[in-house]
Design an enzyme around this catalytic site. Structure first.
Site, short mmCIF file in Angstrom:
data_model
loop_
_atom_site.label_atom_id
_atom_site.label_comp_id
_atom_site.label_asym_id
_atom_site.label_seq_id
_atom_site.Cartn_x
_atom_site.Cartn_y
_atom_site.Cartn_z
N SER A 1 21.40 33.07 22.03
CA SER A 1 22.84 33.01 22.27
C SER A 1 23.26 34.20 23.14
CB SER A 1 23.57 32.95 20.92
OG SER A 1 24.90 32.54 21.09
N ASP B 1 24.15 21.49 19.04
CA ASP B 1 24.72 22.84 18.97
C ASP B 1 26.22 22.75 19.25
OD1 ASP B 1 25.56 25.46 19.66
OD2 ASP B 1 23.55 25.99 20.37
N HIS C 1 22.71 25.54 16.34
CA HIS C 1 22.68 26.91 16.89
C HIS C 1 22.03 27.91 15.93
CE1 HIS C 1 24.21 29.49 20.12
NE2 HIS C 1 24.67 30.35 19.24
#
Lengths: 279, 279
Positions: free
Chosen positions: A148, A224, A257
């Site tokens: 991320s 995600d 995620h």
């Protein structure tokens, strides 16, 4: 360059340890974690994978949740995880989870009140590797990876320092931060309005502007919840085509995620890096 | 018996999910987590390993940190992790980390104010398996395992219910709680002064008093800071000899009390249980 051990735990016959030190780049006390495989001895130095974590994380999230150690030990790769920002009472902060402490974005801030401590780019690129190589049985051979915000950090740092790393990989990276809410907020505060400065910290813009010689592996879950608004992997793929960068982007069906996603594919990322670290 | 899904994440091609339900045994709302391997389908029900966590934990610690899913998926074993106590504003609690919420000790409390909700033994032995078998593609074939307070829970529940489980394993269990500070504090509050009642919840006392037919695997780190004062594995070994119980205790050199230790050996525990779950 003194470091103090704060914890150590045996894992898969190897060691996970946490250390604290006074960072010159960040002008505050910092903790990092290191996984040292059994192969690491003073006479047999091992390569290092630097792992950069995402928003709100510390040095602990990857080490506790990724399930990386069995494979890293088998391959003889050390893993170093820094914190995600400077920390402490004297360090500027914000109520938002996506700005300030826990959200350093792996850049060198130029704007007040951030610039006094938020120099994570220098910390990760220069200070931390020097500290690691001076204190542990590791070589200077290294790769970098992240998740991320940390995927953004890994990609931009690798592209900007192609002589220092062998390979780069990312899970769910913020691929084009100049064009997403997380990135625009962070860059506006840390870097001000100069979009030329933003470009140095934007993986898609960097790939579109100059060649990238290092191999890049990116995994992105298609379930995600941040995919469309924040992550923008298509921008990365399109930019990689401009100068023929070696990007493998894998859309992973059904994955989100979380670290459950990372734990599923971290073994493949370690084997990807091992090919270049051992070459 | 309605349950509500609160999260789901794909992992190793399989699924981790969290559910909430109103517990009859505990008289409060409870969350549990389940790992469902790819083999689990309505036409191919899989066995279940129940995992009981330690002090301060919830359903999340094992699922996030143990790194169990690759092997559990390979073997086709579902894993269910309950919380470690009743929870909520109306549930009695204590300032100590080792009493009250997060510290249910897998027993049925008899003393005020605890007895209104602290019935974790009934919850784990009866209510939860019924709920799981009614709502998921799992069989009634099951084993049980746990860590520290949850190792105590797994051992005592298996010994007291030998027809319900195929095997039991534990990491760093509180093996003789009647004779250690954690156990004496908890049992005094939850059960009062009747030591005969304590014995039902003490693995060493149970093994010394009657035969145990199920195979038991226990891993204990010799660098565990709780080893001498709280855990007392020698008492378990001595008690197992009284009636010839099948206990394998492995002292693991250098390992501590953490999930780094658990992650190192959880694959071996899963393979141990699989031998009996698939028999």
């Amino acid at each position: 360059m003194s470091i103090t051990c704060e914890s150590e735990a045996k894992v898969f016959g190897a060691w996970h340890k946490q250390f604290r030190h006074q960072s010159q780049s960040l002008n505050c006390s910092m903790r990092f974690a290191i996984f040292l495989p059994q192969k690491a001895t003073s006479s047999d130095k091992v390569p290092v994978l630097y792992w950069l974590s995402g928003l709100t994380c510390s040095d602990e999230n990857f080490m506790q949740k990724a399930g990386a150690f069995a494979v890293a030990n088998e391959l003889g790769i050390a893993i170093v995880a820094p914190d995600t920002s400077p920390r402490g009472e004297g360090v500027a902060d914000d109520d938002g989870y996506d700005l300030g402490q826990g959200a350093g974005f792996y850049l060198n801030a130029t704007q007040a009140p951030w610039q006094a401590h938020y120099q994570m780019y220098d910390y990760v690129v220069n200070e931390l590797p020097q500290l690691i190589e001076a204190n542990f049985p590791v070589s200077s051979v290294k790769s970098i990876a992240g998740h991320s915000m940390g995927g953004h950090g890994a990609l931009t740092i690798a592209i900007n320092n192609q002589n220092q790393y062998r390979s780069v990989s990312a899970f769910s990276p913020i691929a084009n931060p100049s064009n997403c809410p997380w990135g625009v907020k962070a860059f506006s505060h840390y870097l001000g309005d100069d979009k030329a400065l933003w470009a140095k910290y934007d993986a898609a813009e960097l790939l579109a502007s100059a060649p990238m010689a290092l191999p890049m592996l990116v995994d992105q879950g298609d379930a995600d919840s941040f995919l469309e608004e924040q992550l923008k992997p298509k921008a990365l793929v399109e930019a990689a085509q401009v100068h023929g960068a070696k990007l493998q982007l894998r859309m992973q069906p059904g994955y989100d995620h979380s670290y459950y996603f990372i734990s599923t594919f971290i073994g493949e990322h370690l084997r990807f890096h091992h090919r270049y670290l051992s070459a």
